[in-house]
Design a protein around this motif. Structure first.
Motif, PDB file in Angstrom:
ATOM      1  N   ALA A 142      -2.917  20.929  42.601  1.00 26.06           N
ATOM      2  CA  ALA A 142      -2.501  22.257  43.059  1.00 26.06           C
ATOM      3  C   ALA A 142      -1.347  22.791  42.213  1.00 26.06           C
ATOM      4  CB  ALA A 142      -2.102  22.197  44.536  1.00 26.06           C
ATOM      5  N   ALA A 143      -0.401  21.912  41.892  1.00 20.13           N
ATOM      6  CA  ALA A 143       0.746  22.341  41.082  1.00 20.13           C
ATOM      7  C   ALA A 143       0.305  22.741  39.676  1.00 20.13           C
ATOM      8  CB  ALA A 143       1.786  21.222  41.019  1.00 20.13           C
ATOM      9  N   ARG A 144      -0.611  21.984  39.110  1.00 20.70           N
ATOM     10  CA  ARG A 144      -1.092  22.314  37.762  1.00 20.70           C
ATOM     11  C   ARG A 144      -1.876  23.623  37.766  1.00 20.70           C
ATOM     12  NH1 ARG A 144      -3.107  16.790  34.688  1.00 20.70           N
ATOM     13  NH2 ARG A 144      -1.057  15.780  34.576  1.00 20.70           N
ATOM     14  N   ARG A 203      -9.704  35.788  33.377  1.00 15.59           N
ATOM     15  CA  ARG A 203     -10.123  34.795  34.355  1.00 15.59           C
ATOM     16  C   ARG A 203      -9.939  33.385  33.795  1.00 15.59           C
ATOM     17  NH1 ARG A 203     -13.842  38.394  33.890  1.00 15.59           N
ATOM     18  NH2 ARG A 203     -15.334  37.011  32.847  1.00 15.59           N
ATOM     19  N   LEU A 204      -9.685  32.467  34.691  1.00 19.38           N
ATOM     20  CA  LEU A 204      -9.568  31.056  34.336  1.00 19.38           C
ATOM     21  C   LEU A 204     -10.909  30.367  34.527  1.00 19.38           C
ATOM     22  CD1 LEU A 204      -8.059  28.341  33.836  1.00 19.38           C
ATOM     23  CD2 LEU A 204      -7.555  28.328  36.292  1.00 19.38           C
ATOM     24  N   LEU A 205     -11.341  29.631  33.503  1.00 21.35           N
ATOM     25  CA  LEU A 205     -12.520  28.774  33.631  1.00 21.35           C
ATOM     26  C   LEU A 205     -12.051  27.322  33.509  1.00 21.35           C
ATOM     27  CD1 LEU A 205     -15.625  28.500  33.867  1.00 21.35           C
ATOM     28  CD2 LEU A 205     -15.689  28.395  31.359  1.00 21.35           C
ATOM     29  N   PRO A 206     -11.942  26.608  34.624  1.00 25.86           N
ATOM     30  CA  PRO A 206     -11.575  25.193  34.544  1.00 25.86           C
ATOM     31  C   PRO A 206     -12.653  24.410  33.790  1.00 25.86           C
ATOM     32  CG  PRO A 206     -11.315  26.021  36.789  1.00 25.86           C
ATOM     33  CD  PRO A 206     -12.083  27.056  36.027  1.00 25.86           C
ATOM     34  N   VAL A 207     -12.229  23.623  32.813  1.00 26.59           N
ATOM     35  CA  VAL A 207     -13.161  22.811  32.028  1.00 26.59           C
ATOM     36  C   VAL A 207     -13.131  21.402  32.591  1.00 26.59           C
ATOM     37  CG1 VAL A 207     -13.700  21.877  29.749  1.00 26.59           C
ATOM     38  CG2 VAL A 207     -12.911  24.245  29.986  1.00 26.59           C
ATOM     39  N   THR A 208     -14.223  21.005  33.206  1.00 27.37           N
ATOM     40  CA  THR A 208     -14.273  19.751  33.959  1.00 27.37           C
ATOM     41  C   THR A 208     -15.114  18.683  33.278  1.00 27.37           C
ATOM     42  OG1 THR A 208     -16.049  20.785  35.285  1.00 27.37           O
ATOM     43  CG2 THR A 208     -13.814  20.834  36.186  1.00 27.37           C
ATOM     44  N   SER A 244      -5.844  25.195  26.634  1.00 30.57           N
ATOM     45  CA  SER A 244      -4.552  24.790  27.184  1.00 30.57           C
ATOM     46  C   SER A 244      -3.381  25.099  26.261  1.00 30.57           C
ATOM     47  CB  SER A 244      -4.561  23.284  27.497  1.00 30.57           C
ATOM     48  OG  SER A 244      -5.478  22.980  28.518  1.00 30.57           O
ATOM     49  N   GLY A 245      -3.575  24.888  24.955  1.00 27.62           N
ATOM     50  CA  GLY A 245      -2.458  25.020  24.037  1.00 27.62           C
ATOM     51  C   GLY A 245      -2.242  26.384  23.433  1.00 27.62           C
ATOM     52  N   THR A 266      -7.263  20.259  29.894  1.00 27.13           N
ATOM     53  CA  THR A 266      -6.161  19.296  29.895  1.00 27.13           C
ATOM     54  C   THR A 266      -4.989  19.737  30.762  1.00 27.13           C
ATOM     55  OG1 THR A 266      -6.794  18.584  27.669  1.00 27.13           O
ATOM     56  CG2 THR A 266      -4.588  18.015  28.415  1.00 27.13           C
ATOM     57  N   ALA A 267      -4.614  21.012  30.691  1.00 28.74           N
ATOM     58  CA  ALA A 267      -3.466  21.488  31.471  1.00 28.74           C
ATOM     59  C   ALA A 267      -3.732  21.440  32.973  1.00 28.74           C
ATOM     60  CB  ALA A 267      -3.088  22.911  31.046  1.00 28.74           C
ATOM     61  N   LEU A 268      -5.003  21.399  33.358  1.00 28.04           N
ATOM     62  CA  LEU A 268      -5.354  21.314  34.773  1.00 28.04           C
ATOM     63  C   LEU A 268      -5.573  19.873  35.233  1.00 28.04           C
ATOM     64  CD1 LEU A 268      -7.963  24.169  35.402  1.00 28.04           C
ATOM     65  CD2 LEU A 268      -5.683  23.977  36.394  1.00 28.04           C
ATOM     66  N   LEU A 269      -6.331  19.126  34.449  1.00 26.81           N
ATOM     67  CA  LEU A 269      -6.816  17.830  34.901  1.00 26.81           C
ATOM     68  C   LEU A 269      -6.217  16.654  34.145  1.00 26.81           C
ATOM     69  CD1 LEU A 269     -10.546  18.889  35.280  1.00 26.81           C
ATOM     70  CD2 LEU A 269      -8.970  18.349  37.134  1.00 26.81           C
ATOM     71  N   GLY A 270      -5.382  16.924  33.151  1.00 29.56           N
ATOM     72  CA  GLY A 270      -4.818  15.843  32.367  1.00 29.56           C
ATOM     73  C   GLY A 270      -5.758  15.412  31.263  1.00 29.56           C
TER      74      GLY A 270
END
Length: 233
Positions: free
Chosen positions: A1-3, A26-31, A204-205, A222-226
């Motif tokens: 949640a913090a990320r 928009r944000l697209l989380p890359v999973t 992320s960068g 990476t910025a979301l999930l490490g």
């Protein structure tokens, strides 16, 4: 949640700095390479779109998660796609961001038409054209000189929707220059295809630079999930 909150704040700050309208990015989380449980967590935090890069991995996650999610999500295929995977991807993908050849476009059009006929999808398959900003064929992307013909091919395909452009900056390139060139190519595309308004750029960068140059979709992993788990192959 913090990320997620931190990434969202970065995107909003970049949007405001570029004097762009609220909601323009928009944000697209890359999973990719992360487990389906991580997608479920992001879903619980409000995310409704996810980016995957390998057909087999993505297909398994879609099958696992779809029955458990109360609301539909938009699955984006962002990795290089082989034509023989088009039939499977067309069943579940909301958008394919990595179309870089007329042969792939044809395969996806055929597959999406079949999926529509079978009731496996209810709308044409959104397509972004991946454009090459370098000369590395291993990273995918259509050459800028070949973009108009590919755009015309996708626009004419009954089961596809030409939605815009996607690009990955060249390795070790200065992001502002690469994204400025991408913005120019996108403007040329929209001159012929006004509806192709999506511009998928920034990770992320470098998302701030991408947003400054008109990105409407930033792909952040990476910025979301490490750091992604180490995978073989």
């Amino acid at each position: 949640a913090a990320r997620l909150a931190a990434v969202t704040e970065r995107i909003e700050a970049a949007r405001a700095a570029a004097c762009r309208e609220p909601g323009a990015v928009r944000l697209l989380p890359v999973t990719k390479f992360h487990p389906a449980t991580d997608i479920a967590i992001l879903y619980g935090l409000g995310c409704r779109a996810f980016g995957e890069s390998r057909e087999q991995e993505a297909t398994a996650k879609v099958a696992e998660l779809t029955p458990a999610l109360a609301e539909p999500v938009a699955w984006h295929m962002i990795g290089r796609l082989q034509r023989n995977k088009a039939k499977t991807v067309a069943r579940w993908a909301h958008t394919v961001q990595s179309v870089d050849s007329e042969r792939l476009a044809t395969a996806l059009d055929t597959a999406a038409a079949a999926a529509l006929d079978a009731g496996e999808r209810t709308a044409p398959l959104r397509v972004l054209l991946q454009i090459s900003l370098d000369t590395d064929p291993g990273r995918g992307g259509v050459a800028p000189a070949d973009l108009p013909a590919l755009a015309d091919r996708v626009a004419a395909a009954p089961a596809l929707e030409l939605a815009g452009l996607m690009a990955i900056p060249p390795l070790d390139a200065e992001p502002d220059g690469a994204f400025a060139r991408l913005a120019s190519l996108h403007a040329r595309l929209r001159a012929d295809h006004p509806g192709a308004s999506e511009l998928s750029a920034g990770m992320s960068g470098d998302l701030e630079s991408a947003v400054a140059h008109g990105s409407t979709c930033v792909r952040v992993g990476t910025a979301l999930l490490g750091t992604r788990p180490i995978t073989s192959g």
